[in-house]
Design a protein around this motif. Structure first.
Motif, short mmCIF file in Angstrom:
data_model
loop_
_atom_site.label_atom_id
_atom_site.label_comp_id
_atom_site.label_asym_id
_atom_site.label_seq_id
_atom_site.Cartn_x
_atom_site.Cartn_y
_atom_site.Cartn_z
N ARG A 207 46.93 37.68 42.13
CA ARG A 207 47.40 36.34 41.52
C ARG A 207 47.13 35.51 41.35
O ARG A 207 47.18 34.41 42.30
CB ARG A 207 49.52 37.72 41.49
CG ARG A 207 49.98 36.73 43.21
CD ARG A 207 50.93 37.13 43.09
NE ARG A 207 51.19 38.36 43.18
CZ ARG A 207 52.57 39.17 43.93
NH1 ARG A 207 53.30 38.12 44.95
NH2 ARG A 207 53.45 39.40 44.04
N SER A 208 47.46 34.58 40.36
CA SER A 208 47.60 32.88 40.66
C SER A 208 48.59 32.79 41.64
O SER A 208 49.46 32.75 41.36
CB SER A 208 47.36 32.68 39.09
OG SER A 208 48.65 32.57 38.26
N ARG A 209 48.15 31.49 41.59
CA ARG A 209 49.58 30.77 42.69
C ARG A 209 50.82 30.42 40.89
O ARG A 209 51.68 30.59 41.90
CB ARG A 209 49.62 29.23 43.03
CG ARG A 209 49.56 28.51 42.65
CD ARG A 209 50.10 28.70 44.20
NE ARG A 209 49.44 28.74 46.00
CZ ARG A 209 49.10 29.42 47.32
NH1 ARG A 209 49.96 30.02 47.05
NH2 ARG A 209 48.18 29.48 47.45
N ARG A 210 50.75 30.64 40.11
CA ARG A 210 52.52 30.36 39.53
C ARG A 210 52.34 31.83 38.94
O ARG A 210 53.64 31.83 39.27
CB ARG A 210 51.58 30.32 37.93
CG ARG A 210 52.60 29.96 36.84
CD ARG A 210 52.41 30.30 35.16
NE ARG A 210 50.96 31.06 35.02
CZ ARG A 210 52.00 32.50 34.63
NH1 ARG A 210 53.11 32.68 34.50
NH2 ARG A 210 50.76 33.52 34.36
N PHE B 75 44.83 32.47 43.94
CA PHE B 75 43.88 31.57 43.63
C PHE B 75 44.08 31.05 42.83
O PHE B 75 45.32 30.54 42.58
CB PHE B 75 42.98 32.68 42.82
CG PHE B 75 43.09 33.23 41.59
CD1 PHE B 75 43.11 32.23 40.93
CD2 PHE B 75 43.57 33.62 41.48
CE1 PHE B 75 43.72 32.69 38.94
CE2 PHE B 75 43.66 35.07 40.18
CZ PHE B 75 43.44 34.09 39.50
N GLU B 76 44.39 29.32 42.86
CA GLU B 76 44.22 28.47 42.05
C GLU B 76 43.19 28.49 41.05
O GLU B 76 42.88 28.62 40.51
CB GLU B 76 43.90 27.40 43.43
CG GLU B 76 44.60 26.73 44.45
CD GLU B 76 45.88 27.24 44.46
OE1 GLU B 76 46.40 26.78 44.05
OE2 GLU B 76 46.35 27.93 45.19
N CYS B 77 44.82 27.87 40.23
CA CYS B 77 44.01 28.28 38.84
C CYS B 77 45.30 26.86 37.59
O CYS B 77 46.18 26.85 37.80
CB CYS B 77 44.02 29.04 37.86
SG CYS B 77 43.68 29.06 36.56
N GLU C 38 43.36 32.56 33.46
CA GLU C 38 44.03 33.33 35.13
C GLU C 38 43.59 35.09 34.89
O GLU C 38 43.12 35.28 35.81
CB GLU C 38 45.42 33.75 34.59
CG GLU C 38 46.01 31.63 35.29
CD GLU C 38 47.44 31.68 35.77
OE1 GLU C 38 48.35 31.58 36.37
OE2 GLU C 38 48.12 33.02 34.93
N TYR D 159 40.93 29.52 46.93
CA TYR D 159 42.18 30.64 47.18
C TYR D 159 42.41 31.01 48.34
O TYR D 159 42.38 30.12 49.31
CB TYR D 159 41.28 32.16 47.31
CG TYR D 159 41.01 32.59 47.79
CD1 TYR D 159 40.82 33.50 49.07
CD2 TYR D 159 39.19 32.02 48.34
CE1 TYR D 159 40.31 33.88 50.18
CE2 TYR D 159 38.23 32.78 49.31
CZ TYR D 159 38.91 33.42 49.85
OH TYR D 159 38.06 33.16 50.67
N GLN E 278 46.08 28.20 32.80
CA GLN E 278 46.41 29.46 32.36
C GLN E 278 46.45 30.21 31.88
O GLN E 278 45.90 31.24 31.63
CB GLN E 278 48.17 29.16 32.28
CG GLN E 278 48.89 30.41 31.74
CD GLN E 278 50.72 30.29 32.01
OE1 GLN E 278 50.60 28.66 32.07
NE2 GLN E 278 51.60 31.66 31.24
N CYS F 107 41.23 36.83 37.67
CA CYS F 107 41.75 37.95 38.10
C CYS F 107 40.51 39.08 37.32
O CYS F 107 40.49 40.03 39.01
CB CYS F 107 43.25 39.07 37.18
SG CYS F 107 44.58 37.75 38.04
#
Length: 602
Positions: free
Chosen positions: A201-204, A139-141, A147, A103, A144, A151
């Motif tokens: 939140r995720s990177r996306r 964070f990296e994921c 995710e 993260y 999808q 969270c």
């Protein structure tokens, strides 16, 4: 076409970045229309980075002193903020490392404009804006589908460490915002006793939050919900453009309605999800489903309870629309609507229904002008509208067609020659409202050089060279702009005034850069005081103002309910420094919790 919108947004951002090469009056115009239309548009498209920069640059040119002051305060408090953030974030980081997450954690500082807005709306100094920053965890994921679970795992880990604020958790993952924004927000109490927001939140999600719909194509798999949402929104905008309001300002306001920032999510009886602006009603839902349903809506059922069509909805409500073929649209329905689509549709329906009446009224108007040998033009119609107190031609023709209004004989004399213009209705004083600054005399007329800074002068004997409007009533020290009316008078507006926003966005050639003279007379200002009631507190307040500060009190309304009192005060002052000093001294009186200047726009 979304590509055209993105190009226009980039063009506007470049204009704002190079605005210092423009003259001050053009800076006001461009900054004004940027805040009025372009920043909300960027927000609606999810272009958060662009929206923030547009707001900050507009603020920088409209309120340069306040921008510099807040920027300096942010720099001065940086060391203290970093120390508080480190104390708060270290336990969270240790927990996330223990969970095996990859993260990035960082502090997100509020923008200068956001801090100023909070100070203005809450009437608090910079030191009392506690939510200056939020912690953002990205964070990296790669999957999808995982995710959402990650969270909530991070959410659980944080609430194990800090106390959660129960009413400030926002789940934008299950129900993303209409602009595609997804994140999980929670607010917890930090070690220093202040509430701190954490955004997960995720990177996306982060890329979509910063770049908006422009980032969706990177992650698009087939026809995604986000693209459908964008197409639906663009379809609504196209619908408004295809059927524009006759009045340009009404059209802008209708378009701006669709750039809503605050949203609610409601459900149909079949579970279909609808995203609507805050304060939407059952009638909004009816028009959202179909224009025919909106036309015949008589009531609704919200969570299985019968409610009128004007009922305001809340997130999570289940809404069923009830219709009747005998129902027809009513003009006052426009007061119940919050969505641009519904307002636009209703006005179209009303215009279609009223077309024969409006045509009859037009014939009465044209015959009146012909009988009195008057040529119809903008000046004439504006004079008629101003005299008979109607907002536009349609309202006038409707009243004439229905027999609710007549064109008096004396009016014909004043129409020769015409002396008004299309601008008069924008700045017409509000009906039944007396001027707040009754001591200000009629301004003296003089030739104005639009390219030079206009010095605002006031002389109790000889009058002054500007006119104060009732909408905002600024005093020396406020950031103001001038607007030259048809009579050559300079009308003064605070830069934060909504009417000033309309003028800047629509009539920029008449905008004037202004500067207060050193001695500008006495102006009326209002102060609101709140606190804990006790015997003798009113006497102390009056003594402080009249005896110690020698300030002239023109009005005082005080009301106590149980242990709490509220006091509205009107005083005559030379400038904003006097008001600031007054509020500071009032807050030192035992029992006074709050003392702040009241803006007429509130």
């Amino acid at each position: 076409d979304i590509r055209v919108v993105l190009i226009k947004m980039a063009d506007r951002l470049h204009n704002m970045r190079t605005l210092d090469s423009m003259s001050p009056n053009k800076q006001y115009k461009i900054a004004g229309e940027t805040l009025y239309i372009y920043a909300p548009l960027a927000h609606r498209l999810g272009l958060f980075a662009i929206k923030t920069e547009l707001e900050d640059l507009s603020f920088k040119y409209e309120h340069p002193a306040a921008y510099e002051r807040i920027s300096n305060q942010i720099k001065a408090s940086e060391a203290r903020r970093s120390a508080v953030y480190n104390d708060f974030s270290e336990p969270i980081k240790e927990k996330l490392v223990g969970m095996g997450l990859k993260y990035e954690a960082k502090a997100r500082l509020k923008s200068v404009y956001s801090i100023w807005r909070k100070m203005e709306t809450k009437h608090v100094p910079f030191e009392e804006v506690y939510d200056l920053y939020a912690m953002r965890i990205i964070f990296e994921c790669d999957d999808q589908a995982k995710e959402k679970a990650i969270c909530w795992q991070i959410y659980s880990a944080i609430t194990d460490i800090y106390r959660l604020h129960p009413e400030r958790t926002r789940d934008w993952i299950s129900n993303p915002k209409a602009n595609g924004y997804q994140a999980l927000h929670l607010t917890v109490m930090g070690p220093d006793g202040n509430w701190i927001e954490v955004q997960i939140r995720s990177r996306r999600m982060d890329e979509i939050a910063e770049l908006g719909f422009a980032a969706h194509w990177k992650y698009k798999i087939g026809e995604g919900d986000e693209e459908s949402e964008l197409n639906a929104w663009l379809s609504t905008i196209k619908d408004i453009l295809d059927n524009p309001e006759p009045n340009a300002i009404d059209f802008l306001d209708t378009l701006k309605l669709n750039l809503f920032a605050s949203e609610i999510v409601v459900f149909t009886p079949k579970g279909e999800l609808l995203t609507l602006p805050n304060n939407s009603t059952v009638l909004d839902v009816a028009f959202e489903l179909h224009s025919e349903i909106g036309m015949h809506c008589i009531a609704g059922k919200v969570n299985h309870k019968l409610v009128p069509l004007s009922h305001r909805l809340h997130s999570g409500d289940q809404v069923e629309v009830l219709t009747s073929q005998s129902q027809t649209p009513k003009p006052d329905w426009v007061n119940y609507l919050a969505t641009a689509k519904a307002k636009s549709r209703l006005r179209q329906l009303m215009r279609r229904e009223m077309a024969p009446v409006i045509e009859q009224g037009r014939e009465i108007y044209e015959k009146y002008l012909a009988d009195n040998s008057i040529t119809d033009n903008n000046s004439v119609i504006t004079k008629v509208l101003g005299t008979l107190r109607y907002d536009n031609r349609e309202a006038l023709f409707t009243a004439l067609g229905r027999g609710e209004a007549t064109l008096p004989d004396y009016l014909a004399k004043s129409l020769r020659p015409a002396s008004s213009s299309i601008f008069s209705k924008i700045l017409r004083p509000l009906k039944g409202k007396k001027s707040q600054n009754t001591d200000i005399k009629t301004p003296t007329k003089r030739k104005v050089n639009m390219k030079e800074t206009y010095v605002l002068e006031y002389d109790e004997k000889n009058g002054h060279n500007f006119r104060l409007c009732d909408c905002c009533s600024p005093v020396p020290g406020d950031d103001v702009m001038g607007w030259v009316n048809d009579d050559g008078e300079v009308e003064l507006h605070a830069l934060s005034c909504p009417r000033a926003s309309v003028l800047k966005a629509s009539y920029g050639k008449r905008i004037l850069n202004t500067r207060w003279a050193e001695q500008s007379g006495l102006f009326l200002a209002e102060v609101r005081i709140e606190g804990i009631d006790r015997f003798g507190i009113l006497q102390e307040i009056i003594q402080m103002i009249s005896m110690h500060l020698a300030i002239d009190i023109r009005k005082l309304d005080i009301e106590a309910e149980k242990e709490v009192f509220h006091c509205d005060l009107a005083v005559r002052v030379h400038d904003t420094k006097v008001i600031t000093d007054l509020c500071s001294k009032l807050r030192n009186i035992r029992g006074v919790q709050r003392a702040a200047r009241v803006n007429h726009l509130e």
